[in-house]
Write an enzyme that holds these catalytic residues in place. Sequence first.
Site, PDB file in Angstrom:
ATOM      1  N   HIS A   1      35.092  25.632  32.626  1.00 21.39           N
ATOM      2  CA  HIS A   1      34.233  26.861  32.693  1.00 21.39           C
ATOM      3  C   HIS A   1      33.108  26.935  33.632  1.00 21.39           C
ATOM      4  O   HIS A   1      33.616  26.587  34.914  1.00 21.39           O
ATOM      5  CB  HIS A   1      33.517  27.055  31.157  1.00 21.39           C
ATOM      6  CG  HIS A   1      32.978  28.490  30.855  1.00 21.39           C
ATOM      7  ND1 HIS A   1      32.934  29.599  31.826  1.00 21.39           N
ATOM      8  CD2 HIS A   1      32.079  28.783  29.959  1.00 21.39           C
ATOM      9  CE1 HIS A   1      32.307  30.444  31.221  1.00 21.39           C
ATOM     10  NE2 HIS A   1      31.748  30.277  30.181  1.00 21.39           N
TER      11      HIS A   1
ATOM     12  N   HIS B   1      42.831  31.459  35.938  1.00 21.56           N
ATOM     13  CA  HIS B   1      41.652  32.273  35.055  1.00 21.56           C
ATOM     14  C   HIS B   1      42.541  32.677  33.977  1.00 21.56           C
ATOM     15  O   HIS B   1      43.588  33.104  34.032  1.00 21.56           O
ATOM     16  CB  HIS B   1      41.107  33.247  35.809  1.00 21.56           C
ATOM     17  CG  HIS B   1      39.904  33.829  35.289  1.00 21.56           C
ATOM     18  ND1 HIS B   1      39.881  34.943  34.332  1.00 21.56           N
ATOM     19  CD2 HIS B   1      38.536  33.435  35.621  1.00 21.56           C
ATOM     20  CE1 HIS B   1      38.530  34.919  33.811  1.00 21.56           C
ATOM     21  NE2 HIS B   1      37.787  34.135  34.839  1.00 21.56           N
TER      22      HIS B   1
ATOM     23  N   ASP C   1      34.581  30.519  41.114  1.00 22.01           N
ATOM     24  CA  ASP C   1      34.272  28.927  41.460  1.00 22.01           C
ATOM     25  C   ASP C   1      34.653  28.321  42.503  1.00 22.01           C
ATOM     26  O   ASP C   1      34.023  27.350  43.134  1.00 22.01           O
ATOM     27  CB  ASP C   1      34.309  27.977  40.359  1.00 22.01           C
ATOM     28  CG  ASP C   1      33.367  28.762  38.959  1.00 22.01           C
ATOM     29  OD1 ASP C   1      34.204  28.839  37.986  1.00 22.01           O
ATOM     30  OD2 ASP C   1      32.180  28.606  39.104  1.00 22.01           O
TER      31      ASP C   1
HETATM   32  C1  SDX Z   1      35.093  30.517  34.922  1.00 25.71           C
HETATM   33  O1  SDX Z   1      36.545  33.482  31.200  1.00 25.71           O
HETATM   34  C2  SDX Z   1      35.467  33.718  32.222  1.00 25.71           C
HETATM   35  O2  SDX Z   1      35.604  34.694  32.306  1.00 25.71           O
HETATM   36  C3  SDX Z   1      35.324  32.451  32.888  1.00 25.71           C
HETATM   37  C4  SDX Z   1      34.498  32.905  34.216  1.00 25.71           C
HETATM   38  C5  SDX Z   1      33.277  33.557  33.863  1.00 25.71           C
HETATM   39  O3  SDX Z   1      32.584  34.307  34.972  1.00 25.71           O
HETATM   40  O4  SDX Z   1      32.712  33.216  32.815  1.00 25.71           O
HETATM   41  O5  SDX Z   1      35.333  33.572  34.904  1.00 25.71           O
HETATM   42  C6  SDX Z   1      34.058  31.480  34.950  1.00 25.71           C
HETATM   43  O6  SDX Z   1      35.095  29.686  34.026  1.00 25.71           O
HETATM   44  C7  SDX Z   1      36.288  30.601  35.855  1.00 25.71           C
HETATM   45  C8  SDX Z   1      37.235  29.436  35.571  1.00 25.71           C
HETATM   46  C9  SDX Z   1      36.894  28.120  36.270  1.00 25.71           C
HETATM   47  N1  SDX Z   1      37.697  27.087  35.868  1.00 25.71           N
HETATM   48  C10 SDX Z   1      38.436  26.550  36.940  1.00 25.71           C
HETATM   49  O7  SDX Z   1      38.690  26.815  37.690  1.00 25.71           O
HETATM   50  C11 SDX Z   1      39.184  25.050  36.191  1.00 25.71           C
HETATM   51  C12 SDX Z   1      40.577  25.227  36.630  1.00 25.71           C
HETATM   52  N2  SDX Z   1      41.068  26.248  35.949  1.00 25.71           N
HETATM   53  C13 SDX Z   1      41.869  26.017  34.705  1.00 25.71           C
HETATM   54  O8  SDX Z   1      41.435  24.835  33.920  1.00 25.71           O
HETATM   55  C14 SDX Z   1      42.510  26.932  33.978  1.00 25.71           C
HETATM   56  O9  SDX Z   1      42.797  27.812  34.815  1.00 25.71           O
HETATM   57  C15 SDX Z   1      41.438  28.334  33.141  1.00 25.71           C
HETATM   58  C16 SDX Z   1      40.792  27.141  31.953  1.00 25.71           C
HETATM   59  C17 SDX Z   1      40.396  28.835  33.825  1.00 25.71           C
HETATM   60  C18 SDX Z   1      42.413  29.122  32.424  1.00 25.71           C
HETATM   61  O10 SDX Z   1      43.304  28.166  31.609  1.00 25.71           O
HETATM   62  P1  SDX Z   1      44.381  29.242  30.644  1.00 25.71           P
HETATM   63  O11 SDX Z   1      44.157  30.764  30.720  1.00 25.71           O
HETATM   64  O12 SDX Z   1      44.130  28.640  29.232  1.00 25.71           O
HETATM   65  O13 SDX Z   1      45.672  28.940  31.273  1.00 25.71           O
HETATM   66  P2  SDX Z   1      46.596  27.733  31.000  1.00 25.71           P
HETATM   67  O14 SDX Z   1      45.655  26.353  30.930  1.00 25.71           O
HETATM   68  O15 SDX Z   1      47.220  27.991  29.784  1.00 25.71           O
HETATM   69  O16 SDX Z   1      47.662  27.499  32.127  1.00 25.71           O
HETATM   70  C19 SDX Z   1      48.692  28.323  32.150  1.00 25.71           C
HETATM   71  C20 SDX Z   1      49.552  27.328  33.356  1.00 25.71           C
HETATM   72  C21 SDX Z   1      49.751  26.001  32.925  1.00 25.71           C
HETATM   73  O17 SDX Z   1      50.811  25.501  33.446  1.00 25.71           O
HETATM   74  P3  SDX Z   1      52.196  25.434  32.489  1.00 25.71           P
HETATM   75  O18 SDX Z   1      51.868  24.757  31.210  1.00 25.71           O
HETATM   76  O19 SDX Z   1      52.817  26.975  32.280  1.00 25.71           O
HETATM   77  O20 SDX Z   1      53.417  24.730  33.436  1.00 25.71           O
HETATM   78  O21 SDX Z   1      48.999  27.313  34.583  1.00 25.71           O
HETATM   79  C22 SDX Z   1      48.501  25.812  34.731  1.00 25.71           C
HETATM   80  C23 SDX Z   1      48.589  25.177  33.315  1.00 25.71           C
HETATM   81  O22 SDX Z   1      49.098  23.829  33.745  1.00 25.71           O
HETATM   82  N3  SDX Z   1      47.248  26.040  35.282  1.00 25.71           N
HETATM   83  C24 SDX Z   1      46.688  25.176  36.362  1.00 25.71           C
HETATM   84  C25 SDX Z   1      45.480  25.568  36.610  1.00 25.71           C
HETATM   85  N4  SDX Z   1      45.014  26.488  35.673  1.00 25.71           N
HETATM   86  C26 SDX Z   1      46.326  26.819  34.989  1.00 25.71           C
HETATM   87  N5  SDX Z   1      47.458  24.164  36.926  1.00 25.71           N
HETATM   88  C27 SDX Z   1      46.750  23.799  37.861  1.00 25.71           C
HETATM   89  N6  SDX Z   1      45.393  23.766  38.451  1.00 25.71           N
HETATM   90  C28 SDX Z   1      44.568  24.841  37.572  1.00 25.71           C
HETATM   91  N7  SDX Z   1      43.437  25.321  37.813  1.00 25.71           N
END
Ligand code: SDX
Length: 429
Positions: free
Chosen positions: A267, A306, A364
């Site tokens: 997050h 996201h 971010d």
């Molecule tokens: C913020 O919610 C908000 O609005 C948050 C925010 C705000 O303003 O409050 O926007 C601020 O928190 C932005 C997000 C910052 N976090 C990151 O940048 C960390 C990296 N991102 C991930 O951890 C992830 O993308 C999330 C947590 C942000 C979202 O995760 P989801 O929606 O639960 O998606 P998921 O984990 O189910 O992923 C779906 C697929 C998976 O692959 P498969 O299992 O289908 O093969 O996408 C992949 C995941 O492995 N994936 C990623 C990835 N994010 C998702 N793979 C590599 N790198 C990533 N960053």
Amino acid sequence: METNKKVALTFNEGRDTIEMPVLAGTLGPEVVDIRTFGKTGMFTFDPGFLATASCESKITFIDGDLGQLYYRGYPIEQLAERCDYLEVCYLLMNGELPTPAQKADFDKKILRHNMLNDQMFTVFKGFRRDAHPMAVMVGVVGALSAFYHDSLDITDPHHREVSAHRLIAKLPTIAAQAYRYNKGLPFSYPKNGLTYAENFLHMMFSTPCEEYVVNPVLARALDRIFTLHADHEQNASTSTVRLAGSSGANPFACIAAGIACLWGPSHGGANEAVLKMLDEIGSVDNVAEFMQGVKDKRYKLMGFGHRVYKNMDPRAAIMKQTCDEVLGELGLQDDPKFKLAMALEKIALEDPYFIERKLYPNVDFYSGIVLSAIGIPVSMFTPIFALARTVGWISHWNEMISDPQQKIGRPRQLYTGSPRRDVQQLSDR
Ligand code: SDX
């Protein structure tokens, strides 16, 4: 809100049916009102709330497919360009942009309440010098409820407004003091006559030895960063604030809970994690190997992906433009981290792995590079996110407390533990 649509669910092998009304908002998908679902004798199951709306809100709207973000109906792109952060705070809290007179009054209320009760500095001194600033923020913001007893009646709209103003006004001061305490610098005080962002830079970097001159380009960039982080629907930390507030906890404790949740690397901690990731990759020559590691799920591409945006996060585009401006102002156009980040973004946006998963840069990805260029250490990135998001948290808290229908939040569960069993005496185990 009500539509003439209903969703029917048959259960008990088709013997019974329940109808649930469909509700429509101003924008976005319709929702099924499942408040009567309990009649089925079952619960719904949605870990992570992927398909669940937890509340009704009028504050912020995101269209993840189109990459759109509105605060009270205004597009983030226009707010970032045409307003300053305190105007956006007024908008989020009151629902309308301020008139010039309202803005002058609001600015004065905030910019004249940014000092801390001097005894609070002893709270900082209870921490080790090397404590992470987010640990200090959680502790000191929670401690505000021990100092401001005169605004804790959450049923009184005036108390709620005073608490909101105090939080917006004091969070930058607290964040800046957490940085100075960590650095062994003397505590600093806000300076009247400076804007919100100018004052934050002043409190962060001024020394008793000489006048600190704020760079207006950096201050404007920081003000825009505050606007981009001000609110974002029911993200994890905002949902935390709402859940804490639903028990009647005081606003300072609720905001401290939001700060704790924001700290997570998935997050608000992601901006700090992006810089660490860029440092670990080191150079563009290592990008291909790193990307393979991401595909092998050994790493996450921090700053990408996201829960809602399945298109470019509109804040990332504005942040990238701000990055250009700041690096240009500072003569850092050849900043290796910025070049590495742009190379990473270009590769990710062309790679099927990321395209299939709709992984785009989020807010971010570039914010850490801008903050680094301004001279802000990595450990202060999430505290800055927290101070900027405080207005969103407190606006949602106020919206929830003002809702006559609000109840204490208490999700149910799917229990898969042991069935009932009797305790054996220790001697028999
Ligand atoms: C913020 O919610 C908000 O609005 C948050 C925010 C705000 O303003 O409050 O926007 C601020 O928190 C932005 C997000 C910052 N976090 C990151 O940048 C960390 C990296 N991102 C991930 O951890 C992830 O993308 C999330 C947590 C942000 C979202 O995760 P989801 O929606 O639960 O998606 P998921 O984990 O189910 O992923 C779906 C697929 C998976 O692959 P498969 O299992 O289908 O093969 O996408 C992949 C995941 O492995 N994936 C990623 C990835 N994010 C998702 N793979 C590599 N790198 C990533 N960053």
